[in-house]
Scaffold this active site. Structure first.
Site, PDB file in Angstrom:
ATOM      1  N   ASN A  89       0.614  -1.107   0.046  1.00 46.12           N
ATOM      2  CA  ASN A  89       0.079   0.085   0.120  1.00 46.12           C
ATOM      3  C   ASN A  89       1.051   1.227   0.106  1.00 46.12           C
ATOM      4  OD1 ASN A  89      -2.346   1.924   0.782  1.00 46.12           O
ATOM      5  ND2 ASN A  89      -1.040   2.124   2.379  1.00 46.12           N
ATOM      6  N   TYR A 158       3.219   9.841 -11.283  1.00 49.31           N
ATOM      7  CA  TYR A 158       2.376   8.898 -10.275  1.00 49.31           C
ATOM      8  C   TYR A 158       1.419   8.193 -11.078  1.00 49.31           C
ATOM      9  CZ  TYR A 158      -1.141   7.680  -6.774  1.00 49.31           C
ATOM     10  OH  TYR A 158      -1.906   7.131  -5.825  1.00 49.31           O
ATOM     11  N   THR A 195      -8.197  11.477   1.847  1.00 46.40           N
ATOM     12  CA  THR A 195      -7.101  11.267   2.627  1.00 46.40           C
ATOM     13  C   THR A 195      -6.279  12.333   2.632  1.00 46.40           C
ATOM     14  OG1 THR A 195      -5.963  10.010   1.092  1.00 46.40           O
ATOM     15  CG2 THR A 195      -7.106   8.704   2.572  1.00 46.40           C
TER      16      THR A 195
END
Length: 264
Positions: A89, A158, A195
């Site tokens: 993760n 990313y 988040t």
């Protein structure tokens, strides 16, 4: 019907000290797994393991270090007698336009997101395969991203690393099958979640002038999502628990979108 029951299994979650990793750790613990919170954030990781209670543990892990992986896996097996689930993760996102590409930022994302996942697979395979220190097979779940399936401005590096995780997952599943390791390998594609990483992305895309405000950036994502909302940590954590369990026993080499339809 097979239930989501991980009783008696040991699960290691990288980047498990906060955010999505914390949510995954909690979901697997709730399903009965013995959870190892693995992170470079020792204080947060230790606190989470203590909050989860016995028998859960924290282990320091720098996912970019081969030596750190070796030590973390050995410690996990020593404490619990096995290793059944590894969730890769840990991740890093740097927002920048292609014309402003900073090579060092890209190298950091490659090391954490792609190399870190590859090393996780390496050490999980070595431990779980026949003759390994755990030796009972298992399952690996890698965290890709909806960024691997859509073209969203300012996250080229990313997106590239998360696309790489998709390909890496499928090659790993094939190698495991051909070599008789008994390890399933799958990945998930989370959509945008509120988040710290998701909030940072919204703020930074606004700073780059791509959206009028962070709220407008979030609104644009919601508009692209048929389900009409952002993802929640539990949405992703529950899917990871499913992939870790026998309920997904014939799911292998797959990528599961958990994005409300954004990437379809």
């Amino acid at each position: 019907m097979t239930q989501i029951d991980l009783t008696g299994r040991t699960a290691l979650i990288t980047g498990g000290a906060q955010g999505l990793g914390e949510g995954i750790a909690r979901a697997l613990a709730d399903a009965g797994a013995q959870v190892i919170v693995a992170d470079i954030q020792d204080d947060l990781g230790t606190k989470l393991a203590e909050t989860l209670g016995e028998p859960h543990r924290f282990v320091h892990l720098d996912v970019t270090s081969d030596e750190s992986w070796s030590a973390a896996v050995a410690s996990s097996i020593e404490q619990f007698g096995g290793l059944d689930v590894v969730v890769n993760n840990a991740g890093l996102e740097v927002t920048q336009l292609l014309v402003d590409t900073e090579p060092d930022d890209v190298r950091r994302m490659l090391e954490v997101n792609l190399l870190g996942t590859m090393l996780g697979i390496k050490h999980a395979f070595r431990a779980m395969r026949p003759g390994g220190a755990a030796g009972q097979g298992g399952t690996i779940i890698n965290l890709a991203s909806v960024a691997a399936t859509i073209a969203f401005p300012s996250i080229a590096g990313y997106s590239a690393t998360k696309s790489g995780i998709d390909r890496l997952t499928r090659v790993a599943a094939m190698e495991s099958g051909k070599l008789g390791y008994g390890v399933r390998v799958n990945c998930v594609y989370p959509g945008l979640i509120a988040t710290a990483m998701g909030q940072k992305l919204a703020a930074e895309t606004a700073q780059l002038g791509l959206f009028e405000s962070p709220e407008a950036a979030v609104g644009a994502v919601v508009d692209l999502t048929p389900s009409g909302r952002l993802g929640e940590i539990t949405d992703i954590a529950d899917a990871v628990a499913f992939l870790a369990s026998d309920a997904s026993r014939f799911v292998n080499g797959a990528g599961l979108p958990i994005d409300g339809g954004m990437g379809m």
